[in-house]
Design a protein around this motif. Structure first.
Motif: not given
Length: 699
Positions: A469, A482, A456, A409, A562
């Motif tokens: 997360g 992320t 995380k 992240t 992502w």
């Protein structure tokens, strides 16, 4: 009587010297045989080098004035000299014992002896060059004509560099290795004894210092993960010398051999998949071409066949693993391990590998140095290596977008940012750790880096890895992302098992239950979120990540997936599930996974099918997780699994500073209401897993 005693003493001294000479001859023969076997690949290049050597004993294409840090051109002179010598002393060579070749060897050796070439990198001066000289001189002992004594003496003098007593880990072994060669050349028993003591000294467990750790990870350059790289050099150098001294008075003892083999068999070899190693364990070395493909490990295993022939079947299995003919999924394994000293987790299955790199105030972040790994600033922030076939990341690094490293992240910059800290610095966060029962487990890290904070966690079940997360906060202007993966594009990208991606990039608001498939890896979304995906060509160069490498453009098609958190997130979160080694997501299997909490205080997941609960407690408190009420008095990572009329409780201290933890467990369905006081491991075992058995009232 006195005369008899003198004669006996003299006879004893003669016999001792004869024994010493026999030992030296045997060891030198082992060196000779090993070097001939490992030098078979030079072939036509050797003939070219023989023909191109000048009357001055040089090669015109070598820049002898260079002081380069990484790829040091003068070192090539010794590599070529060694190839010429192998051609001269090998019975299989067309140039075997030829006088014309011998004359050229002497010229090239004399040229090096007459100069003192220096790199600005101490490693070339104190390790690489002295070792190369030593090998050359030992090989020439097997020539019909020997190196002239004056030349040999001058070259031996150039070997007197470096002090193994002042170095640690693999560097200690590397310097001691050329002391070892020098002892053989001079037939100096005292020097050989000292060299062997230093060569084998690193085969011991150390607590956080450089070298082999109590969790059997390997650290170098401070407390920095280097299972490959320096750990690999440790294996190569020491296996070589152990093979050289086998069946002599200098042979390694059983205790050190057992430690060495445990690291090789239980740490190093398992994280190689189909000849390709996890990129997480190579430090700054990932900026070097071809580094992830493991070919030289064949030599290690061949040495082990000589050192410990009783384990020959094990060594054969290892060699088969490195053979490109063997299928990528031929190794049947079901292993989970967290390395509490190295901040590293491995989850290994027949179908896939899923490994994780973390960092903390106890371990260094990834390093940059000698112009290498220039963009690796996020390489320790929860980086995931997902392999099904093996080469998913092989040589992808020049074209990577480096603020989208798999698993991380991060801030999404306009361009890749250089890593400013040299040689690694400790991470800022204290919370980092993992719990494991050997088959499944959970790991977590509280990221505090680059103006960004995030909790995380990764929950490793048998076939699925749940990635959570929470508490994602960043006040910087860049968007936060992320990254699920960034790997070579291999085959189609398919949404929800039917819709093949038709464009090279897209952004989509996915609904709960949607998923993406690529290259036999599924990415399942248990909740709605904004996803971005590209499947297109990316370009770069090795030079942009390693200043000693080529500036030539490198191109390749890359799959990149992502989560978009937008700019300046406040208490942002994500949840996704990775299912590697499949062609299709089993929706019913996904329903077996229950995400009970994903907050800055706690992240918890239950696998109904495995009857397993895993939870990361960042704070003390009481929390309901499925049928369980769990109260903890300190931060902890725990796991509860069901056995026969009992539950097994596994716990680990992610702060590595607590002496004990108190846990109150209530499960009315199982008739459990118990307060458990668990003493936590201390010193070198702080952070490792402790276990307790919890009886159930149900029969």
């Amino acid at each position: 009587m006195k005369i008899i005693l003198i004669l006996l003493l003299a006879f004893g001294l003669v016999m001792a010297k004869a024994q010493d000479r026999h030992t030296f001859d045997r060891i030198k023969k082992h060196v000779y045989e090993d070097e001939l076997q490992s030098s078979a690949a030079h072939g036509d290049k050797t003939t070219i080098w023989i023909n191109q050597l000048t009357e001055a004993g040089t090669w015109s294409d070598i820049d002898y004035t260079s002081k380069s840090i990484s790829l040091w051109p003068p070192g090539e002179h010794l590599d070529r000299l060694r190839a010429l010598i192998v051609a001269y002393v090998s019975p299989k060579s067309k140039s075997y014992q030829q006088k014309s070749l011998y004359d050229k060897i002497v010229r090239a050796a004399q040229y090096w002896a007459n100069n003192r070439f220096e790199s600005t990198n101490w490693w070339h001066n104190e390790i690489a060059s002295p070792k190369a000289i030593g090998v050359c001189l030992i090989l020439m002992k097997f020539g019909q004509e020997k190196i002239p004594a004056t030349v040999e003496t001058a070259l031996v003098k150039l070997m007197e560099r470096g002090d193994p007593y002042k170095r640690t880990g693999a560097n200690k072994s590397d310097i001691a290795m050329h002391y070892f060669y020098r002892a053989l050349i001079l037939e100096d028993a005292s020097l050989l004894t000292a060299a062997m003591e230093q060569l084998l000294f690193p085969i011991q467990l150390v607590d956080g210092k450089e070298g082999l750790q109590y969790d059997f990870s390997y650290l170098q350059h401070g407390p920095q993960l280097y299972i490959a790289g320096y750990g690999e050099e440790f294996l190569k150098g020491i296996s070589k010398v152990m093979a050289y001294v086998r069946e002599t008075p200098y042979a390694v003892n059983k205790e050190k051999l057992a430690l060495f083999e445990k690291f090789l068999l239980e740490t190093y070899l398992p994280i190689i998949r189909s000849r390709y190693i996890d990129f997480n364990v190579h430090g700054r070395g990932i900026s070097r071409p071809d580094i992830l493909r493991k070919d030289q490990e064949v030599a290690i295993l061949q040495q082990m066949q000589l050192i410990d022939p009783a384990k020959n079947e094990i060594w054969k299995k290892g060699l088969a693993k490195l053979d490109s003919i063997q299928a990528f999924n031929a190794e049947d394994q079901s292993l989970h391990r967290h390395y509490w000293k190295g901040d590293y987790t491995t989850h290994l299955r027949k179908q896939f590998h899923f490994n994780l790199r973390l960092a903390s105030k106890r371990t260094n972040k990834s390093e940059s140095g000698n112009g290498e790994n220039m963009l690796g600033k996020n390489m320790t922030d929860g980086v995931t290596n997902i392999q099904v076939f093996g080469p998913e990341y092989y040589n992808i690094m020049p074209v990577w977008e480096w603020d989208k490293i798999p698993g991380t992240t991060t801030r999404d910059y306009q361009g890749d940012q250089e890593l400013k800290e040299q040689w690694g610095v400790l991470a800022a966060n204290s919370f980092s750790g993992g719990v494991s029962n050997g088959t499944i487990g959970a790991s977590a890290m509280s990221v505090q880096y680059d103006g960004l904070a995030a909790q995380k966690a990764w929950f490793f079940f048998d076939k699925e890895i749940v990635c959570l997360g929470s508490g994602i906060n960043c006040s910087a202007a860049e968007p936060v992302v992320t990254t699920l993966n960034q790997t070579w594009l291999n085959g189609p990208v398919v949404w929800n098992g039917k819709e093949q991606m038709s464009t090279d990039s897209l952004v989509r608001n996915v609904k709960q239950g949607e998923y993406v498939m690529h290259n036999q890896v599924g990415y399942y979304f248990p909740e709605a979120m904004k996803i971005a995906l590209t499947a297109k060509e990316q370009s770069g160069s090795w030079y942009r990540i390693n200043r000693s490498r080529s500036k030539d453009a490198v191109h390749g098609k890359v799959f990149k997936l992502w989560v978009e958190h937008a700019a300046k997130p406040v208490n942002g979160s994500y949840a996704y599930i990775v299912v590697p080694g499949v062609d299709q997501i089993d929706k019913r299997a996904m329903q077996q996974l229950k995400i009970w909490h994903n907050t800055p205080a706690i992240q918890a997941v239950e696998h109904l099918g495995l009857a397993a609960i895993q939870a990361v407690f960042y704070e003390s408190g009481t929390y309901q997780i499925g049928a369980w009420s769990i109260q903890v008095d300190k931060p902890v990572i725990l796991q509860i699994t069901k056995g026969n009329s009992v539950f097994k409780l596994d716990v680990a201290d992610p702060l590595q500073q607590e002496k004990a933890i108190r846990i109150h467990l209530i499960n009315k369905n199982a008739k459990v209401n118990q307060i458990v006081e668990i003493k936590l491991p201390q010193a070198e075992y702080a952070g490792s897993t402790s276990s307790e058995t919890i009886p159930t009232g149900n029969k």
